[in-house]
Design a protein around this motif. Structure first.
Motif, PDB file in Angstrom:
ATOM      1  N   ASP A   1       1.743   4.418   1.780  1.00 47.44           N
ATOM      2  CA  ASP A   1       1.939   4.709   3.220  1.00 47.44           C
ATOM      3  C   ASP A   1       2.740   3.627   3.950  1.00 47.44           C
ATOM      4  O   ASP A   1       3.303   3.878   5.000  1.00 47.44           O
ATOM      5  N   ASP A   2       2.826   2.399   3.404  1.00 50.50           N
ATOM      6  CA  ASP A   2       3.533   1.342   4.137  1.00 50.50           C
ATOM      7  C   ASP A   2       4.982   1.729   4.411  1.00 50.50           C
ATOM      8  O   ASP A   2       5.504   1.495   5.508  1.00 50.50           O
TER       9      ASP A   2
ATOM     10  N   HIS B   1       0.813  -1.225   0.000  1.00 52.40           N
ATOM     11  CA  HIS B   1       0.000   0.000   0.000  1.00 52.40           C
ATOM     12  C   HIS B   1       0.841   1.267   0.000  1.00 52.40           C
ATOM     13  O   HIS B   1       1.898   1.300   0.645  1.00 52.40           O
TER      14      HIS B   1
ATOM     15  N   HIS C   1      -0.119  -7.282   3.575  1.00 54.61           N
ATOM     16  CA  HIS C   1       1.322  -7.227   3.880  1.00 54.61           C
ATOM     17  C   HIS C   1       1.913  -8.638   3.890  1.00 54.61           C
ATOM     18  O   HIS C   1       3.020  -8.871   3.415  1.00 54.61           O
TER      19      HIS C   1
HETATM   20 ZN   LIG Z   1      -0.324  -1.359   4.464  1.00 55.71          ZN
END
Ligand SMILES: [Zn+2]
Length: 244
Positions: A22-23, A20, A133
């Motif tokens: 922001d990860d 994603h 994740h």
């Molecule tokens: Zn994430």
């Protein structure tokens, strides 16, 4: 107690592959800033565009907002290339399809090091990790090997695309089984700015009193203590080549 080893920084080209937008900004971006400051090349692949990440926005509205925030957060830490694979947010499944998509990126970008986020079941305490994740991290480990085998996903090898077996290690950021870390003290502010670029996402979380700087300090200081510096980012290191 200094029980973490410094990561080996004798490389020039890294690819970060995460589920994603922001990860990476929740703790890795300051390390990326350090590496781009050193003249290394770092590129990002987002497997999804995080379009299911904001409760008050439809995925159609959300996708361009999150992609734009990610491009800006990457720019802040010296990353010019962000590739969006646009697989479906929230429902990624480990399997040959995901491995193929990631293997293609590895073949295109030909990195020395591949970085992904923690794919263990938890973050170390009671907090469970997230399904995307876990799927991406496991697929990254396999896709790095797939990328080097010309008989796996052989349909990709057209128009000059070649196998790439040059990845020396996969590093999983934030793993509760971290063995290594990198000093992020000098680039800590760039990491904060990179996280702040995800403002629509952070607002959408609705976490009362969430302060990105405080969050990153709280995360980075104990890791720094384990490395013998002020701030650091932790990695679990998976050697991929012979001899690591
Ligand atoms: Zn994430």
């Amino acid at each position: 107690m200094t029980d973490l080893e410094p990561v080996n920084e004798s490389w020039s080209n890294a690819l970060c592959v995460v589920a994603h937008p922001d990860d990476l900004e929740f703790g890795t971006a300051a390390a990326v800033a350090r590496w781009t400051d050193q003249g290394k090349t770092v590129r990002y692949v987002m497997v999804t565009s995080g379009e299911a990440g904001i409760d008050g926005m439809t995925p159609e509205e959300c996708l361009p907002v999150r992609e734009a925030e990610q491009v800006e957060s990457a720019r802040i830490v010296g990353v010019d290339v962000v590739d969006f694979l646009r697989l479906p947010d929230g429902v990624l499944e480990y399997g040959a399809g995901l491995r193929a998509a990631i293997a293609r990126s590895v073949r295109v970008f030909r990195p020395d090091i591949v970085i992904t986020s923690n794919f263990r079941d938890t973050w170390g305490g009671p907090n469970l990790n997230q399904a995307d994740h876990i799927a991406v991290g496991r697929a990254v480990l396999d896709a790095v090997r797939d990328a080097g085998n010309r008989w796996v996903f052989a349909d990709q090898l057209v128009d000059g695309l070649e196998p790439w077996g040059g990845v020396r290690a996969v590093w999983a950021f934030g793993s509760p089984q971290a063995t290594h870390a990198v000093d992020t003290t000098d680039t800590f502010e760039a990491g904060v700015a990179s996280l702040l670029a995800h403002s629509a996402y952070i607002d959408g979380l609705g976490w009362e009193h969430f302060d990105p700087r405080e969050f990153l300090e709280g995360f980075s200081r104990p890791v720094g203590q384990r490395l013998g510096v002020a701030f650091a980012a932790p990695f679990e290191v998976f050697p991929m080549g012979w001899g690591g």
